[in-house]
Design a protein around this motif. Sequence first.
Motif, PDB file in Angstrom:
ATOM      1  N   UNK A 455       0.830  -1.206   0.000  1.00 60.65           N
ATOM      2  CA  UNK A 455       0.000   0.000   0.000  1.00 60.65           C
ATOM      3  C   UNK A 455       0.864   1.255   0.000  1.00 60.65           C
ATOM      4  N   UNK A 456       1.989   1.199   0.722  1.00 57.66           N
ATOM      5  CA  UNK A 456       2.907   2.342   0.779  1.00 57.66           C
ATOM      6  C   UNK A 456       3.529   2.578  -0.596  1.00 57.66           C
ATOM      7  N   UNK A 457       3.718   1.502  -1.346  1.00 53.21           N
ATOM      8  CA  UNK A 457       4.263   1.634  -2.702  1.00 53.21           C
ATOM      9  C   UNK A 457       3.324   2.450  -3.576  1.00 53.21           C
ATOM     10  N   UNK A 458       2.007   2.283  -3.352  1.00 55.17           N
ATOM     11  CA  UNK A 458       1.027   3.052  -4.120  1.00 55.17           C
ATOM     12  C   UNK A 458       1.004   4.513  -3.706  1.00 55.17           C
ATOM     13  N   UNK A 459       1.175   4.745  -2.392  1.00 57.82           N
ATOM     14  CA  UNK A 459       1.207   6.121  -1.880  1.00 57.82           C
ATOM     15  C   UNK A 459       2.009   6.139  -0.578  1.00 57.82           C
ATOM     16  N   UNK A 460       3.115   6.866  -0.534  1.00 61.69           N
ATOM     17  CA  UNK A 460       3.979   6.855   0.662  1.00 61.69           C
ATOM     18  C   UNK A 460       3.304   7.418   1.903  1.00 61.69           C
ATOM     19  N   UNK A 461       2.171   8.115   1.732  1.00 61.70           N
ATOM     20  CA  UNK A 461       1.448   8.655   2.880  1.00 61.70           C
ATOM     21  C   UNK A 461       0.392   7.687   3.411  1.00 61.70           C
ATOM     22  N   UNK A 462       0.484   6.422   3.035  1.00 64.93           N
ATOM     23  CA  UNK A 462      -0.463   5.443   3.567  1.00 64.93           C
ATOM     24  C   UNK A 462      -0.379   5.416   5.099  1.00 64.93           C
TER      25      UNK A 462
END
Length: 780
Positions: A455-462
Motif C-alpha cells: 500500500x505504501x508503494x502506491x502512496x507513501x502517505x499510507x
Amino acid sequence: MINKKLMTEEDIKLRFITPAITMKWNIDHITMETKITDGKINLKGNFVFREKPKKADYILYVNENNPIAIVEAKDNNHSVSFGMQQAMTYAQMLDVPFAYSSNGDAFFEHDFLTGFERQIPLTEFPSLEELMVRYQAAKVLSDQGKQIIGQPYYTSQNTYAPRYYQRNAINRTVDAIARRQQRLLLVMATGTGKTYTAFQIVYRLLKSGMKKKVLYLADRNILVDQSIQQDFAPLEKTIHKINFAKDDPITITSHEVYFSLYQQLTDREDEEVEDNEDETVSRLATLFQRDFFDLIIVDECHRGSAKKDSNWRRILDYFNSATKIGMTATPKETKYISNIDYFGEPIYTYSLREGIEDGFLAPFRVINIHTNIGEGWRPFKGQLDKNGQEIEDRIYTNSDFDYKIVIDGRTHEVAREITKYLKSTDRMQKTIVFCANEDHAERMRISLINLNSDMVKQNPDYVVRITGSDVYGKSKIDYFISVSANYPVIATTSKLLSTGADCKMTKLIVLDQMIGSMTEFKQIIGRGTRLREKEGKTHFTVMDFRNVTCLFADPEWDGPIEQDDKFDKGGPNPVTPGSVTPPSPGPEKNEKPIVDEYGCTVIVIGKTVSIYDSNGKLLRQESIIDYTKSNILGSYASLDNFISKWSSEDKKESIKNLLLERGIDLESLKVEQNMVDVDDFDFICHVAFGQKPLTRRERANNVKKRDFLSKYNGVAREVLEALLDKYMNTGVYEIEKTEVLKLDPFLKFGKPSKIAQFFGGKDGYLQAIRELEEELYKVG
C-alpha cells in the motif's frame, strides 16, 4: 358514518384530530409525522441495521425556532390519555411546555409549566396565542427575551436545520443570555455539532442586536481553522483571525466575530509557564479595551480555562464584562480543576449515550487483544538489551512497555494485528493508532509501513506519524481528517489527535497507550463517533492492546457531571505545574532498555470482542470464534442435524443469511482465519463441530474422482464441468442461481432456456444441480 372503533389511527387523525387543530392553528405552524431521531444503529457481529426513528404525530411551533406543543394520536380503541406518556417523552426531548394526547373524542393535556393535567373537548384545543400567554406568564419574559424568540436560525442550501438537541442548546443559551446570565456551560458529546451550535447561537445573538463583538477561543490552530472554514463560513465577511504581529488597533474594530488561540493572547505556548499578569494585560490592551467583547465562546473549555490560576484564565478575567460560554464534550471536575466552578452547572447536556440511542452517533465494538507478556515479562538473569546494557530484574507489564522499556517484538506484533484486521475488513479505512509517546509513534509507523509495503508503494502517505514535533505529520492533518482525501490512511500519534480534531471518517481506533484520565479516554473514543453513512461509515471499532477499555465499567464513563467535593473554591490552586493528572505509567526514563525480537518473543494469545450499550454497559464479551460457535450450536444441535439442514435447503445461501442476522459474517471470519478457499459448509463444520475442513478445490476434485459426470454427455457434461470450476472459484451460492448461465463461459452454449433443454428442460437442469450438490457434500 363509519364506526370510530373500526377506524385506523390515520383515519382518526384525518377526520377528527387534524381538523380540531387547524381550526385554531395556521398550517405553517404545524408539522406532522416529524422525525425527531434518526433511529439507533445496532451492531450484530459485522451486520449493521437501524431501528425505527422516533416520530411525533404533530409538532406545533411558535416559529421555526421554537416548538411549543406535541400531540400524539391513537385510534379510538384507546383512551383519550393513552398516548400521553409518549407525548410527554417527546415533549421533554424537544424542551416544549405542552403535551397532548387524543383518540378522536377529546384532547388530554399535560402542562409542564404547572404540572397539571386535564381533558378538553375537541373544539376547545388552545390556539397559539393562548399557549403563548400561558408560556410568557410562567416564564416572565422580558422584551429582549420575546425579541430573541422570534429571531430565526441561519438557513441555506448548504446548512442543515438544527437537530432537536442542538435547538434545545441554542434556545436555552440565548434565553439565558436574554435573562442576563453571564456564564454558561454547554456539554455536548463529540460529534454532535458543538461548533455548529455555537455558530447558530452567535448568529441569532448578532442578528437580534443582543451581542455585537464575539471572541471565539481555542487552544489549537486546527480547531480555529476548522471552525472558520466550516460551521462559521456563512459569517466569513465579518470574521477575523487575530494576529498581534499584523493587526492594527484602529482597523481591527471593524469585525464582528474574532477567532484566536489562547496562546496568541497571552504570548505563551504553555499555559503552565509562569507569567506576569501585567504582561498579559498589557499585551491584550495593545489591541482591545476590556469591554471590547461582549461574548466569549471557550471551545474545549475542559482544557486550560478550567484551571483558575492558568494563564488562559487571565484572558477571561481581562474581558470581565463579557458573557462567557464554555463548550466541551468532557467537562473536567477534579480536586484542582473545575468547569462548574467558573461556568456554573451545565445549561444543557447531550451525552454520548443519548447520541448513540438517537442514532446521531456511531456505535462501536471493542476488540481486546492479549499478548503473552501483557500481564508480565521478566528478563532472565543478566539479560542485556540491544545496546549491551543489563536490564533491571523486575516484572514489566503493559504500564511499562514503551514508557520504561521497549520490546521490539511487541511493537511489531501490535502492528501485525492492526494490519491483519485491516486486510480482513478494509485497508483504506481511516485509522488512528494512539501510542505511548512520540518515539513509540515513530517505531509503530515504521512497523506498519513494512507490513503494508504494497500500500505504501502506491502512496507513501499510507502511514504517517502525526505528533506535536513532527512538522511533516502536522502538515498532513487536514488531509487525514478530510472526508474526500484518501491519504493518509493510518495515523500514528500520541496526543495530537486525541481531542478536537474532526476525524469524520475514522473507523478504527487503536489503543496502545495507558490512559489514566476519563476525560482523555472520552476524547479519544470521541474521535470515532461521527456518522458518515453516505460514505459508508456506520460504526467504528476500538482495538485495545492495554486493557484501558476497562474504563467503560467506570461509573464516570457517562454518568452525571458533579463537582469534586474536594475542589478548593477559594484562592489559586495549591499545585505545582504538571501535577494535575499524573500519567498512570509514571515518568519516563531518558534511556529506556530496548529488547530485540531475540530477547523477548511476543505473540497474541487471545482476542475478545465486546459490544457495549450506550451506557457503557457490557452486553456481550467472548472470543470471535466462540461467539460464532455458540450461535451455530444454538441453531443446529449436532453435526448430523446441520448436515441434514444444509442438504435439505434448496438455496444454501439461506443458512448464510440466517447466520448474518445473528451477526456472523462468514466471509470476514474466513479471511480472519486464513480460510478463504474453504467452503462455508466446511467452515461451519470446522468451527462448531471440530471437523477437518476441505477446500472447494478438494471437494470439486472428489466429485470428478467419483466419476459423477460420466452419466451426462455432450453439452450437459460441459455445463456441469464449467459449474464445478465456478464452484471452485466462487462457492456453492453462485451455481445455485440460474443467472449464472448468462455469464461466461456459459454464453457459448446459448441462452439459459436453451441450456436447460440439454437436461430435458428446466426441471431436469435443477435436478442435475441438486445431484451435483449432493456429490459435493457427500461424506467419505
